[in-house]
Design a protein around this motif. Structure first.
Motif, short mmCIF file in Angstrom:
data_model
loop_
_atom_site.label_atom_id
_atom_site.label_comp_id
_atom_site.label_asym_id
_atom_site.label_seq_id
_atom_site.Cartn_x
_atom_site.Cartn_y
_atom_site.Cartn_z
N LYS A 198 37.58 -20.18 -11.59
CA LYS A 198 37.51 -19.18 -10.52
C LYS A 198 38.73 -18.28 -10.65
N VAL A 199 38.46 -16.99 -10.85
CA VAL A 199 39.51 -16.00 -11.10
C VAL A 199 39.40 -14.93 -10.04
N LYS A 200 40.54 -14.52 -9.51
CA LYS A 200 40.59 -13.52 -8.47
C LYS A 200 41.78 -12.60 -8.75
N GLY A 201 41.64 -11.31 -8.43
CA GLY A 201 42.75 -10.39 -8.59
C GLY A 201 42.33 -8.96 -8.34
N GLN A 202 43.31 -8.07 -8.44
CA GLN A 202 43.06 -6.65 -8.19
C GLN A 202 43.52 -5.82 -9.37
N ALA A 203 42.56 -5.11 -9.99
CA ALA A 203 42.86 -4.19 -11.08
C ALA A 203 43.29 -2.85 -10.49
N LYS A 204 44.04 -2.07 -11.27
CA LYS A 204 44.47 -0.76 -10.79
C LYS A 204 43.28 0.20 -10.68
N THR A 205 42.38 0.17 -11.67
CA THR A 205 41.27 1.12 -11.72
C THR A 205 39.98 0.42 -12.14
N GLN A 206 38.87 1.14 -11.98
CA GLN A 206 37.58 0.62 -12.39
C GLN A 206 37.55 0.36 -13.89
N TYR A 207 38.20 1.21 -14.68
CA TYR A 207 38.25 1.02 -16.13
C TYR A 207 38.86 -0.34 -16.47
N GLU A 208 39.97 -0.70 -15.83
CA GLU A 208 40.60 -1.99 -16.11
C GLU A 208 39.70 -3.15 -15.69
N LYS A 209 39.01 -3.00 -14.57
CA LYS A 209 38.06 -4.03 -14.15
C LYS A 209 36.95 -4.18 -15.20
N ASN A 210 36.47 -3.05 -15.70
CA ASN A 210 35.41 -3.09 -16.71
C ASN A 210 35.85 -3.79 -17.99
N ILE A 211 37.08 -3.53 -18.44
CA ILE A 211 37.50 -4.18 -19.69
C ILE A 211 37.71 -5.68 -19.48
N LEU A 212 38.09 -6.09 -18.28
CA LEU A 212 38.16 -7.53 -17.99
C LEU A 212 36.77 -8.15 -18.06
N TRP A 213 35.79 -7.50 -17.45
CA TRP A 213 34.41 -8.03 -17.48
C TRP A 213 33.86 -8.02 -18.90
N ASP A 214 34.20 -6.99 -19.67
CA ASP A 214 33.75 -6.97 -21.07
C ASP A 214 34.29 -8.17 -21.83
N LYS A 215 35.55 -8.54 -21.57
CA LYS A 215 36.16 -9.70 -22.24
C LYS A 215 35.48 -10.99 -21.77
N ILE A 216 35.18 -11.09 -20.48
CA ILE A 216 34.48 -12.27 -19.97
C ILE A 216 33.13 -12.42 -20.67
N LYS A 217 32.38 -11.32 -20.78
CA LYS A 217 31.06 -11.36 -21.41
C LYS A 217 31.15 -11.62 -22.91
N GLU A 218 32.21 -11.12 -23.53
CA GLU A 218 32.41 -11.38 -24.96
C GLU A 218 32.55 -12.87 -25.23
N ILE A 219 33.21 -13.57 -24.32
CA ILE A 219 33.46 -15.00 -24.48
C ILE A 219 32.29 -15.84 -23.96
#
Length: 126
Positions: A32-53
């Protein structure tokens, strides 16, 4: 391998992006991971990494990532050699979107062919 070990690259990325109010817990094989990204772009790249794995719909991670600044897609600091077209490809996948970036920065840019290293550009939500 624990879920935390599996998703360590996501946690490392979050650290490099300086995700605020980060919290990581593991239980019953679910991270379970929680946090606040600065922008939508940063949130998207985090989700892209999650999906990659973990694949398109991973069952072993639950992420609650919020966005601090929803008024923009991202804020980009120009690096040497960049053009608005290259920046547009990075964020939108299309060089032609450079016009949207130019329009959003018309207060500091007078010519789309003249950008300078160190300038902070608004990358607009489309």
């Amino acid at each position: 391998m624990t879920a935390k070990e599996k998703y360590q690259p996501v946690l490392d990325l979050g650290e490099s992006l300086q995700i605020k109010n980060g919290e990581v817990r593991e239980g019953d094989g679910i991270l379970k991971v929680k946090g606040q990204a600065k922008t939508q772009y940063e949130k998207n790249i985090l989700w892209d990494k999650i999906k990659e794995i973990g694949g398109e719909n991973p069952a072993d991670i639950k992420a609650n990532i919020t966005v601090a600044d929803t008024s923009v897609f991202h804020r980009h600091v120009v690096k040497s050699g960049e053009t608005l077209g290259k920046i547009a490809v990075q964020y939108y996948g299309k060089a032609s979107k450079y016009q949207d970036i130019f329009k959003s920065n018309s207060d500091i840019l007078k010519n789309p062919d003249l950008i300078h290293p160190g300038q902070e550009l608004i990358i607009p939500n489309l």
